[in-house]
Design a protein around this motif. Structure first.
Motif, short mmCIF file in Angstrom:
data_model
loop_
_atom_site.label_atom_id
_atom_site.label_comp_id
_atom_site.label_asym_id
_atom_site.label_seq_id
_atom_site.Cartn_x
_atom_site.Cartn_y
_atom_site.Cartn_z
N GLY A 133 0.79 -1.19 0.00
CA GLY A 133 0.00 0.00 0.00
C GLY A 133 0.84 1.27 0.00
N THR B 140 2.55 1.93 -3.35
CA THR B 140 1.57 2.41 -4.33
C THR B 140 1.22 3.86 -4.06
OG1 THR B 140 0.69 0.18 -4.59
CG2 THR B 140 -0.71 1.99 -5.32
N LEU C 30 1.75 6.92 -6.76
CA LEU C 30 0.64 7.74 -7.20
C LEU C 30 0.84 9.20 -6.79
CD1 LEU C 30 -2.32 5.30 -6.48
CD2 LEU C 30 -1.51 6.06 -8.73
N ILE D 188 -9.39 6.47 -8.73
CA ILE D 188 -8.69 5.18 -8.76
C ILE D 188 -8.83 4.54 -7.38
CG2 ILE D 188 -6.46 4.03 -9.00
CD1 ILE D 188 -5.53 6.50 -10.61
N VAL E 296 -7.21 1.22 -5.27
CA VAL E 296 -6.25 0.13 -5.22
C VAL E 296 -6.49 -0.62 -3.91
CG1 VAL E 296 -3.81 -0.50 -5.13
CG2 VAL E 296 -4.54 1.46 -6.51
N ASN E 297 -6.82 -1.90 -4.00
CA ASN E 297 -7.03 -2.71 -2.81
C ASN E 297 -5.79 -3.56 -2.58
OD1 ASN E 297 -7.79 -4.39 -0.79
ND2 ASN E 297 -9.41 -5.43 -1.91
N SER E 298 -5.12 -3.27 -1.48
CA SER E 298 -3.97 -4.09 -1.10
C SER E 298 -4.16 -4.61 0.33
CB SER E 298 -2.66 -3.28 -1.22
OG SER E 298 -2.70 -2.15 -0.38
#
Length: 78
Positions: free
Chosen positions: A1, A4, A8, A68, A70-72
């Protein structure tokens, strides 16, 4: 996470990050703030729908929307 979020943010994205580890959240907030990133880091257990809903609402209020996701957060047993 965190990796990322860094990537970003480096591209100019505003970040909403959610995690259950308050110490890790504080460290992420400090790092993103020091880099000049726009970031909202919240203590959220993504297995609790109300907490996720509140985080999304806070992000939309602060940044005007979400582009956006993002699944972490998941752990998958094999």
């Amino acid at each position: 996470g965190l990796a990322t979020a860094r990537r970003l943010a480096a591209g100019g994205a505003a970040i909403i990050a959610c995690g259950i580890d308050r110490a890790a959240n504080a460290a992420m907030t400090a790092e993103l703030d020091s880099s000049g990133a726009e970031a909202l880091v919240m203590a959220v257990d993504v297995s609790v729908p109300d907490q996720v809903r509140d985080a999304v609402a806070a992000g939309v209020e602060r940044f005007g929307g979400i582009d956006i996701i993002v699944n972490s957060a998941a752990v998958h047993p094999y």
